[in-house]
Design a protein around this motif. Structure first.
Motif, PDB file in Angstrom:
ATOM      1  N   SER A 155      -5.598   2.757   6.862  1.00 35.04           N
ATOM      2  CA  SER A 155      -4.220   2.254   6.800  1.00 35.04           C
ATOM      3  C   SER A 155      -3.289   3.214   7.538  1.00 35.04           C
ATOM      4  O   SER A 155      -3.271   4.410   7.240  1.00 35.04           O
TER       5      SER A 155
ATOM      6  N   ARG B  47     -12.378  -1.566   6.747  1.00 30.70           N
ATOM      7  CA  ARG B  47     -10.980  -1.172   6.850  1.00 30.70           C
ATOM      8  C   ARG B  47     -10.759   0.028   7.769  1.00 30.70           C
ATOM      9  O   ARG B  47      -9.699   0.147   8.387  1.00 30.70           O
TER      10      ARG B  47
ATOM     11  N   PHE C 201       3.120   0.202   3.409  1.00 32.09           N
ATOM     12  CA  PHE C 201       3.726  -1.098   3.742  1.00 32.09           C
ATOM     13  C   PHE C 201       3.879  -1.907   2.465  1.00 32.09           C
ATOM     14  O   PHE C 201       3.175  -1.697   1.473  1.00 32.09           O
TER      15      PHE C 201
ATOM     16  N   LEU D 158       2.268  -5.239  12.198  1.00 25.50           N
ATOM     17  CA  LEU D 158       3.519  -5.320  11.440  1.00 25.50           C
ATOM     18  C   LEU D 158       4.740  -5.405  12.352  1.00 25.50           C
ATOM     19  O   LEU D 158       5.752  -6.020  11.995  1.00 25.50           O
TER      20      LEU D 158
ATOM     21  N   LEU E 196      -7.009  -8.927   6.760  1.00 28.73           N
ATOM     22  CA  LEU E 196      -7.605  -7.609   6.897  1.00 28.73           C
ATOM     23  C   LEU E 196      -9.092  -7.756   7.209  1.00 28.73           C
ATOM     24  O   LEU E 196      -9.723  -8.758   6.842  1.00 28.73           O
TER      25      LEU E 196
ATOM     26  N   ARG F 199      -2.249  -4.883   9.316  1.00 30.47           N
ATOM     27  CA  ARG F 199      -1.589  -3.597   9.151  1.00 30.47           C
ATOM     28  C   ARG F 199      -1.073  -3.058  10.484  1.00 30.47           C
ATOM     29  O   ARG F 199      -0.084  -2.330  10.532  1.00 30.47           O
ATOM     30  N   TYR F 200      -1.757  -3.416  11.561  1.00 33.97           N
ATOM     31  CA  TYR F 200      -1.388  -2.927  12.888  1.00 33.97           C
ATOM     32  C   TYR F 200      -0.560  -3.939  13.676  1.00 33.97           C
ATOM     33  O   TYR F 200      -0.220  -3.694  14.826  1.00 33.97           O
TER      34      TYR F 200
ATOM     35  N   TYR G  34       0.852  -1.200   0.000  1.00 30.72           N
ATOM     36  CA  TYR G  34       0.000   0.000   0.000  1.00 30.72           C
ATOM     37  C   TYR G  34       0.877   1.235   0.000  1.00 30.72           C
ATOM     38  O   TYR G  34       1.860   1.325   0.736  1.00 30.72           O
TER      39      TYR G  34
ATOM     40  N   THR H 184      -8.557   0.941   1.308  1.00 29.40           N
ATOM     41  CA  THR H 184      -7.355   1.465   1.965  1.00 29.40           C
ATOM     42  C   THR H 184      -7.686   2.329   3.175  1.00 29.40           C
ATOM     43  O   THR H 184      -6.785   2.909   3.795  1.00 29.40           O
TER      44      THR H 184
END
Length: 237
Positions: free
Chosen positions: A128, A148, A132, A158, A144, A155-156, A100, A125
């Motif tokens: 976000s 979103r 990433f 990582l 996901l 995404r959180y 992304y 998206t």
């Protein structure tokens, strides 16, 4: 002498066994094959909303892109978070690269825009936290939520797990499509109903058999031949 109603007794026993098998199968087999969960969050809206009953197939042979899964996250990678089962969607599997860039309207999967018609408000998206690019390790999946803008997903994670991914081994089940969930419910529901009806029928047959069994067969006495008198013939000297 053969007792009356013997055939009914055999039929009652056969129907009883069939009823037990059907009722037990309808009640137990789904528990062995599926896991039911009541969805209580909002991260999977609009696919699932709070209070929806979701049926997951246990021990799936394969986890594929697009699958909605029940998966344990958190402590599985040795983090301090005790973790727990969550419901999220698989958007990338082992060997895929998911990326992304801020300002992009869609995620990129293996260098191509990812089409996601299931996301809330058509905003794949939203929410976000930053750019990433993750190449998913083999045996793991990138997850996901469909909502979103309100989903604490890969995404959180990582910084706490490899690329924010989760191991396939921690997938507890893959959600069935709603139409398949309905078919499963109807199938096993009818199996239980037919099993209970068979048990009732076997009870009725059993009562009739007991009544007939207690009846004594009629005792027939010896048949006496009627004596026939022959007319006396003429006397002979």
């Amino acid at each position: 002498m053969r007792r009356p109603g013997r055939g009914l007794g055999i039929a009652a026993l056969a129907v009883l066994m069939a009823g037990l098998l059907m009722a037990a199968g309808g009640a137990l087999v789904p528990r062995l094959l599926y896991r039911a969960a009541s969805y209580s969050g909002s991260a999977m809206a609009p696919t699932y909303t709070k209070g929806d009953l979701v049926l997951f197939r246990k021990d799936p042979a394969e986890v594929r892109r697009g699958d909605v899964v029940l998966v344990t996250v958190g402590a599985m990678d040795g983090g301090e978070d005790p973790g727990g089962p969550v419901v999220e969607r698989v958007v990338a599997v082992g060997g895929d690269t998911i990326a992304y860039e801020p300002g992009a309207s869609r995620l990129m999967l293996n260098g191509r825009p990812l089409d996601e018609p299931y996301v809330k408000d058509g905003e794949p998206t939203a929410g976000s936290p930053g750019p990433f690019s993750v190449t998913v390790p083999q045996g793991r999946v990138f997850l996901l939520g469909d909502n979103r803008g309100n989903s604490a997903d890969s995404r959180y994670r990582l910084r706490t797990t490899p690329g924010g991914t989760a191991p396939v081994a921690q997938v507890l089940g893959v959600a069935l499509p709603q139409e398949e969930t309905l078919r499963v419910g109807v199938l096993y529901g009818w199996l239980i109903i037919v099993g209970v009806l068979a048990l009732l029928a076997s009870a009725v047959l059993g009562v009739v058999w007991l009544v007939l069994r207690r009846r004594r067969p009629a005792v027939q006495g010896p048949v006496r031949a009627a004596a026939t008198a022959e007319p006396a013939g003429p006397a002979h000297p």
